[in-house]
Write an enzyme that holds these catalytic residues in place. Structure first.
Site, PDB file in Angstrom:
ATOM      1  N   TRP A   1       0.816  -1.208   0.000  1.00  0.00           N
ATOM      2  CA  TRP A   1       0.000   0.000   0.000  1.00  0.00           C
ATOM      3  C   TRP A   1       0.854   1.263   0.000  1.00  0.00           C
ATOM      4  O   TRP A   1       0.352   2.352  -0.276  1.00  0.00           O
ATOM      5  CB  TRP A   1      -0.944   0.004   1.198  1.00  0.00           C
ATOM      6  CG  TRP A   1      -0.233   0.127   2.533  1.00  0.00           C
ATOM      7  CD1 TRP A   1       0.588  -0.793   3.109  1.00  0.00           C
ATOM      8  CD2 TRP A   1      -0.287   1.237   3.428  1.00  0.00           C
ATOM      9  NE1 TRP A   1       1.054  -0.328   4.321  1.00  0.00           N
ATOM     10  CE2 TRP A   1       0.531   0.901   4.553  1.00  0.00           C
ATOM     11  CE3 TRP A   1      -0.942   2.454   3.419  1.00  0.00           C
ATOM     12  CZ2 TRP A   1       0.695   1.762   5.632  1.00  0.00           C
ATOM     13  CZ3 TRP A   1      -0.777   3.314   4.493  1.00  0.00           C
ATOM     14  CH2 TRP A   1       0.044   2.970   5.581  1.00  0.00           C
ATOM     15  N   ASP A   2       2.154   1.094   0.312  1.00  0.00           N
ATOM     16  CA  ASP A   2       3.088   2.225   0.256  1.00  0.00           C
ATOM     17  C   ASP A   2       2.947   2.975  -1.069  1.00  0.00           C
ATOM     18  O   ASP A   2       3.031   4.202  -1.129  1.00  0.00           O
ATOM     19  CB  ASP A   2       4.544   1.751   0.334  1.00  0.00           C
ATOM     20  CG  ASP A   2       4.835   0.808   1.475  1.00  0.00           C
ATOM     21  OD1 ASP A   2       3.876   0.266   2.054  1.00  0.00           O
ATOM     22  OD2 ASP A   2       6.019   0.593   1.755  1.00  0.00           O
TER      23      ASP A   2
ATOM     24  N   GLU B   1       1.186  -1.940  12.462  1.00  0.00           N
ATOM     25  CA  GLU B   1       1.309  -3.399  12.512  1.00  0.00           C
ATOM     26  C   GLU B   1       1.575  -3.931  13.917  1.00  0.00           C
ATOM     27  O   GLU B   1       1.761  -5.143  14.095  1.00  0.00           O
ATOM     28  CB  GLU B   1       2.409  -3.835  11.541  1.00  0.00           C
ATOM     29  CG  GLU B   1       2.065  -3.528  10.089  1.00  0.00           C
ATOM     30  CD  GLU B   1       3.278  -3.595   9.181  1.00  0.00           C
ATOM     31  OE1 GLU B   1       4.150  -4.437   9.424  1.00  0.00           O
ATOM     32  OE2 GLU B   1       3.342  -2.795   8.228  1.00  0.00           O
TER      33      GLU B   1
ATOM     34  N   LYS C   1       3.741   1.108  16.048  1.00  0.00           N
ATOM     35  CA  LYS C   1       4.901   0.936  15.179  1.00  0.00           C
ATOM     36  C   LYS C   1       5.085   2.141  14.262  1.00  0.00           C
ATOM     37  O   LYS C   1       6.192   2.613  14.042  1.00  0.00           O
ATOM     38  CB  LYS C   1       4.743  -0.333  14.330  1.00  0.00           C
ATOM     39  CG  LYS C   1       5.909  -0.598  13.387  1.00  0.00           C
ATOM     40  CD  LYS C   1       5.683  -1.856  12.570  1.00  0.00           C
ATOM     41  CE  LYS C   1       6.876  -2.128  11.647  1.00  0.00           C
ATOM     42  NZ  LYS C   1       6.662  -3.315  10.782  1.00  0.00           N
ATOM     43  N   GLN C   2       3.974   2.645  13.701  1.00  0.00           N
ATOM     44  CA  GLN C   2       4.041   3.713  12.704  1.00  0.00           C
ATOM     45  C   GLN C   2       2.742   4.486  12.707  1.00  0.00           C
ATOM     46  O   GLN C   2       1.732   4.030  13.239  1.00  0.00           O
ATOM     47  CB  GLN C   2       4.269   3.120  11.318  1.00  0.00           C
ATOM     48  CG  GLN C   2       3.121   2.245  10.841  1.00  0.00           C
ATOM     49  CD  GLN C   2       3.545   1.185   9.861  1.00  0.00           C
ATOM     50  OE1 GLN C   2       4.195   0.221  10.237  1.00  0.00           O
ATOM     51  NE2 GLN C   2       3.186   1.353   8.613  1.00  0.00           N
TER      52      GLN C   2
END
Length: 789
Positions: A360-361, A487, A591-592
């Protein structure tokens, strides 16, 4: 010189001197590509090397996916990018001694990636073990204008005496590649994956055709040469299954020169025959020879001149950051320019990381950059998604859903993730694709794309959400059991990012079916179905904690236990390598950017006060174990007024690969982080938003920078935004006037510059990060400058 050896210069990346231990890192940074062919920056002589790599976009080998315990719906086959036939190799023997940088003495060694010429240049002065001295000058390119073509110019000059020189120019298949994969199935798939089908050599030209053992893909590689020398040239060429070699021997006097121009052509297909592919690459070679090296170099420069005219970012006050942002833009261009219905992988074509998969990046981070700088490349990348929609429909059916469920990671469109909580459950990828479709159509008004690709992508992903979610007894539309961008939180209910993106997806699908009723009828979308999409969007569940005054990342997240950051040693990051997932999943550790990414992409769903509170809350819990995070955190930090923090995050995103922040650049560059540098500059300090097809800007500049200027393309207009402290200036470079918004004020920009004031903003107390996880404090004054513009 920075600690990693790159010199700071605005339009190039240069490394002086030889550091064999750094080759793996520099080979990724010095990769050249056009989105179809990718060549890692290995030395022409083939050795020493870190990791060889020649890649063709979409070319892969299959292997079984590992499961300790199987389950229904688990993907069965993985895909791994293949190092195809290597045409970069040009070996040199000086009076029978091979040029090998590990032997003899390199009195000078200089490599430079030129962002304006689009080439990798190298100059080496070398003394052999017996004292023979030569100067080797090389330059390579992968053509932006002739998609199947690469070329190398290789020159050798004796420095002290007459010398006999022998050059060996190779096509080499099945190079031994050291794999660090822990999966023996992948390692086996990469062990001599190419089976020879055809070889031919005559004159200065050779062709090899191979086929993969499992995926059945066929690849052809061809080379041709132009050799320039005074006289006395002897040549021999031969070909075998995995090797074609042209050998040229000549006596070159002191002051003379041997020049070899090597033309390469590549092609692959899942269906075409060996003779057809041979014909294709031989035709591409003929075109390259006709154009010649000078012509290819001129075409390359012209292409890049046009690109930079639309995309350049100028940063005043931090020369290293200026270099890094142009490095990022150049590699993003290389990843997508000529992909043409192929994916943009997470590492582009710079290395084998992530097995060459696209995530998806691509749609969420890379395509916004291309949409506003090189929209044809964005269209082509979305065309790849559309070409895989049948596989996405099959996946949805397998999961008991309607519509199209696009994969978490893939090369050919089939799901390749063997870990379903982070793969199958990450349904947001389908909404990310829909968001990219809407952004592209708004930016280009490309009705042909919308009718032939975009509408189908939107309506089939809307069907997915309609079948995945449900109305509860309170009338809220819930999407349960999904994984959002973070994630470290999996299989959660009502992830706000997912729900907001799904809402946008449902409304966009309803709108496109209203605009194109014939397409709606073609896919049997009727009025009740469209009404159900709107109803789901309007009733979308969006949890909010009144007591804390923040949005939970997902339902129940705020009731999870806090992670003990004080007791976590900094050597234990990234956490996923040192702690079990079950522990991460039940703690407030991120995580992000997840909820913070929603603040960016769905920012019109939050008030300014909510954004400030949400950002501060999640800033204290986000550890950035992903390279995707810093760019997004920079965007929101800038929006809520924490400009120094945004500056630090911009630097982290831009320098992730040049400083090897995650210690894995040997496997390729991080395309999403490179795109995050653009996002941080343009969407962060520029404040670019594109809600509903209306561009708006809210520029602000940190004290550490003197100015920021960027260029964009929107519809038929190219325009420029220049930000200084206290004011921003907008100007059309070419095209019609454009209606924009500046800090909430509507105005029209023309070729006559418009200067508007920047209102002041009190951001309040600075947010805190987890202990030891604050971004490095940026100090541009400590970077030694080598400005050779």
């Amino acid at each position: 010189m920075t600690e990693l050896g790159y010199e700071c210069s605005p339009w190039e990346l240069r490394w002086r001197g030889l550091d064999v231990d750094a080759l793996q890192r520099t080979e990724s940074a010095f990769a050249v590509s056009n989105g179809h062919i990718g060549l890692r920056g290995t030395l022409e002589e083939g050795e020493p090397r870190g990791l060889p790599g020649t890649y063709l976009n979409g070319f892969y080998e299959q292997h079984e996916l590992p499961y300790a315990e199987g389950g229904y719906g688990y993907p069965e086959e993985g895909q791994t990018v293949v190092n195809v036939t290597d045409g970069k190799i040009i070996r040199l023997l000086v009076e029978d001694e091979p040029l090998d940088m590990r032997y003899g003495i390199a009195t000078a060694h200089d490599r430079v990636l030129d962002f304006r010429r689009g080439t990798l240049r190298r100059v080496t002065e070398w003394s052999s073990p017996t004292g023979r001295r030569v100067r080797v000058t090389t330059e390579r390119l992968v053509s932006f204008t002739q998609r199947a073509v690469a070329a190398i110019r290789y020159e050798v000059e004796p420095l002290d005496e007459d010398l006999q020189l022998v050059v060996q120019s190779d096509l080499l298949a099945n190079e031994p590649v050291e794999s660090d994969t822990r999966d023996p199935r992948v390692a086996a798939a990469l062990d001599a994956p190419l089976v020879g089908e055809f070889c031919h050599a005559a004159g200065y030209q050779a062709v090899l055709v191979h086929q993969t053992r499992m995926s059945g893909l066929r690849v052809a590689a061809a080379m041709d040469h132009k050799i320039e020398v005074d006289d006395g040239l002897r040549t021999r060429i031969h070909a075998e299954e995995d090797l074609a070699r042209l050998t040229a021997a000549v006596d070159v006097p002191k002051g003379g020169r041997l020049r070899v121009t090597k033309f390469l052509a590549y092609g692959w297909s899942a269906q075409r025959s060996a003779p057809a592919l041979r014909a294709q690459v031989e035709a591409a070679l003929a075109g390259a020879r006709q154009t010649g090296w000078k012509g290819l170099a001129a075409e390359q420069r012209e292409f890049l001149d046009d690109f930079w005219a639309t995309s350049d970012i100028e940063i005043d006050g931090d020369p290293e950051l200026q270099q890094a942002v142009r490095f990022a833009l150049f590699h993003l261009l290389q990843a997508g320019a000529r992909g043409e219905t192929r994916a943009i992988a997470g590492k582009g074509l710079t290395g084998p990381g992530y097995d060459g998969h696209a995530f998806w990046d691509s749609e969420t981070f890379v395509l916004p950059v291309l949409t506003y700088t090189m929209p044809d490349a964005a269209r082509d990348a979305l065309g790849w998604r559309h070409s895989t929609i049948d596989k996405a429909r099959e996946r949805a059916t397998q999961l008991g859903l309607r519509g199209a469920a696009f994969p978490w990671r893939s090369i050919n469109g089939a799901e390749c993730s063997a870990y379903w909580p982070a793969g199958t459950a990450a349904f947001h990828v389908s909404a990310d694709i829909a968001d990219a479709v809407v952004r592209y159509v708004n930016a280009t008004q490309d009705e042909h794309f919308e009718r032939t690709c975009g509408a189908e992508l939107l309506l089939e992903t809307a069907r997915l959400w309609a079948s995945l979610g449900h109305f509860d007894h309170h009338g809220h539309f819930r999407i349960d059991g999904v994984t959002g961008p973070d994630e470290y939180s999996a299989v959660a209910d009502n992830n706000i990012y997912t729900n907001l993106m799904a809402r946008k997806n449902l409304l966009a699908a309803a709108d496109v079916c209203r605009r194109h009723p014939d397409i709606a009828a073609q896919f049997e979308v009727d009025t009740p179905e469209i009404d159900s999409w709107r109803a789901a969007a309007e009733a979308m569940a969006l949890p909010y904690d009144q007591e804390l005054g923040v949005h939970p990342q997902s339902e129940g997240f705020l009731q999870h236990d806090e992670w003990d950051f004080a007791a976590t040693d900094e050597d234990f990051y990234p956490l996923l390598l040192n702690y079990p997932y079950f522990d991460l999943y039940r703690k407030q550790v991120v995580k992000q950017a997840d909820l913070v990414l929603a603040l960016h992409l769905c920012g019109d769903s939050f008030s300014p006060e909510e954004k400030a509170r949400d950002f501060a809350y999640y800033e204290a819990r986000t550890v950035r174990d992903s390279s995707l995070s810093a760019g997004t955190q920079a965007v929101i930090a800038a929006e809520v007024g924490h400009l120094r923090l945004a500056y630090d995050y911009l630097a982290e995103a831009a320098l992730t690969d040049l400083h090897d922040v995650h210690n894995n650049v040997r496997n390729g560059l991080h395309m999403a982080s490179l795109a995050g540098a653009w996002q941080a500059a343009v969407a962060g300090f520029g404040g670019l938003r594109d809600y509903g097809g209306q561009l708006s800007f809210a520029p602000r500049l940190p004290d550490e920078l003197g100015g920021l200027t960027f260029r964009l393309a929107f519809r038929e207009t190219r325009f420029q935004v220049s930000i200084r402290h206290g004011a921003a200036t907008y100007r059309v470079l070419n095209g019609p006037p454009l209606d924009l918004i500046h800090h909430g004020e509507r105005f029209t920009v023309t070729e006559e510059p418009v200067e508007l004031q920047i209102p002041k903003l009190d951001p309040g107390p600075a947010p805190v990060q987890p202990i030891g996880r604050a971004p490095a404090r940026r100090d541009a004054s400590k970077v030694r400058q080598f400005d050779r513009s």
